[in-house]
Design an enzyme around this catalytic site. Structure first.
Site: not given
Ligand code: BES
Ligand code: ZN
Ligand code: ZN
Length: 454
Positions: A220, A225, A232, A243, A302, A304, A306
């Site tokens: 990834k 992000d 966010k 990210d 967010d 994204e 996946r």
């Molecule tokens: N890049 C983030 C995940 C992340 C969070 C990485 C903290 C490192 C530290 C990912 O893209 C994300 O935002 N995931 C969301 C998913 C949710 C919207 C289902 C999350 O984890 O809140």
């Molecule tokens: Zn991310």
């Molecule tokens: Zn994200």
């Protein structure tokens, strides 16, 4: 930093669980304790017991502790063991501990210790070469991840990958946003479309003469992000330059594998994009069609990573014939960090043997992976009323697992696939073990161990 034979200005000693104490200085030789006796030109570090993690941490802390002095060389006897992973960790720790990210500072970090004098009759040349390849790779990975998003855009990440390919004689294909759109990688395309820095799919190949196995690594590579329209909160956006860790990690692994000349064919696929806002951003409510024709209802922009990985997994099935194993590396979910903490990555999949192998090789590298098991109830949480699947689960629990289950829908042969959620350990805003503040390079050593074991 150079390894030489013979004497050094300071003598260093690793003390195992209090076998030597200096009570007058409050040093009991316990795990993590360091004592510098500058006048006597001695340094002692305590560890609980000998293993890869403790040894790597001990030699790293010798270098870190000597930074404030002017000693140019340290003398030390390697641990009395035949275990290769311990000895490699021993040498590697010095170079990992010497790392500091000072690119954007006017005052540069000090690196006083230039020579490590090895006090032993044994020959360590080959192990030192390997330790240098590993540590240089990890420090390279740390540098790229730590570099700011304004600098490391998807096209810049592609240029960095091209440089790595040139230096190591790897094949390197770079596909732009038009390729993604025209060839039906619309999930990946959608994530990158609001950014003025367009996405790139980067595919590197290391092909030795008679490979024992063909392995695909997917990363990834979200160069930033912001969350997209599901923006966010300010506090959570900071550190999201990290990210891209999965992509940079697989770039590091293929670099090291080629330098170590392993007999394994490796494909590294980096999905590089920026998740931004704008008039042409993809939206919650959009339905995207991935390369394998599955349609995805977007309910949160967010989630994204996946979407990008789904198309990268499809790309592997389309373009890489008959691979044996496929792994994806991703800072995929905050849920994984909540569940396992900052120091442990999650490992998911259907092939228990491969998962156990990764966990075992991680222990030999001083890294932590924990198995998160799928079950038959999870796929139901991703049901969509208007598309084949939804990009977020209907439940707020088990987010690391539901993200993993989502990815599994885009892999043809599920038994070959393993998912690694490195959101915790890839980037930590404090020093830990042999790692500095910021990017760690987590996963590189585990995977070199694993690929060497095949
Ligand atoms: N890049 C983030 C995940 C992340 C969070 C990485 C903290 C490192 C530290 C990912 O893209 C994300 O935002 N995931 C969301 C998913 C949710 C919207 C289902 C999350 O984890 O809140
Ligand atoms: Zn991310
Ligand atoms: Zn994200």
């Amino acid at each position: 930093m150079e390894f030489i034979k013979g004497k050094g200005q300071v003598k260093a000693e690793i003390i195992i669980n209090g076998t030597k104490k200096f009570e007058e200085y409050g040093f009991n030789g316990k795990d993590g304790e360091v004592l510098v006796l500058a006048e006597k030109k001695r340094i002692y570090v305590g560890i609980e017991k000998i293993n890869a993690e403790n040894i790597k941490t001990a030699t790293a802390s010798i270098i870190k502790s000597l930074k404030k002095y002017k000693f140019e060389s340290v003398e030390i006897t390697p641990p009395n063991t035949k275990k290769e992973e311990i000895l490699i960790s021993f040498f590697e720790g010095f170079m990992l501990g010497d790392y500091e990210f000072d690119k954007y500072k006017n005052e540069k970090a000090k690196h006083p210790v230039k020579k490590i004098a090895i006090n032993s009759k044994r020959e360590y040349a080959d192990l030192i070469i390997e330790a240098k390849i590993r540590a240089n790779t990890i420090n390279f990975v740390r540098d790229v991840i730590n570099s700011v998003p304004d600098e490391i855009t998807p096209p810049k990440l592609a240029a960095i990958a091209e440089d790595v390919a040139k230096e190591n004689k790897l094949e390197c294909k770079i596909y732009d946003e038009n390729y993604l759109y025209e060839n039906g990688y619309h999930a990946f395309y959608a994530v990158g479309k609001a950014s003025s820095n367009p996405p790139r799919l980067i595919h590197l190949t290391y092909k030795p003469k008679n490979p024992k196995r063909k392995i695909v690594l997917i990363g990834k590579g979200l160069c930033y992000d912001s969350g997209g329209l599901s923006l966010k909160p300010a506090d959570y956006m900071v550190t999201m330059k990290s990210d891209k860790s999965g992509a940079v990690t697989v770039l590091g692994i293929i670099k090291a594998v080629s330098e170590l000349k392993l007999d394994i064919e490796v494909h590294a696929i980096l999905g590089a994009a920026e998740n931004m806002i704008g008039g042409n951003a993809y939206k919650p409510d959009d339905v995207l069609k991935a390369k394998n024709s599955k349609t995805i209802e977007v309910r949160n922009t967010d989630a994204e990573g996946r979407l990008v990985l789904a198309d990268c997994l499809c790309y592997a099935d389309e373009e890489i014939k008959e691979y044996d194993e496929i792994y994806d590396f991703a800072t995929l979910t905050g849920a994984c960090v909540v569940g396992l903490g900052e120091y442990t990555a999650g490992v998911m999949g259907f092939n228990k043997e491969k998962i156990e192998n990764i966990i075992k090789n991680a222990q030999l590298a001083g890294e932590h992976f924990a198995y998160l098991p799928f079950n038959k109830y999870l796929p139901k949480l991703l049901k969509s009323n208007i598309a084949d699947i939804c990009n977020i689960a209907s439940s707020r629990y088990g987010g690391a697992l539901t993200a993993g289950v989502f990815l599994s829908e885009f892999v043809k042969n599920k038994d070959k696939w393993t998912h690694l959620d490195i959101a915790g350990p890839a980037f930590v805003e404090k020093e830990w073990g042999f790692n500095p503040y910021g990017a760690s390079g987590f996963g590189v050593d585990t995977f070199i161990n694993y690929l060497k074991s095949l």
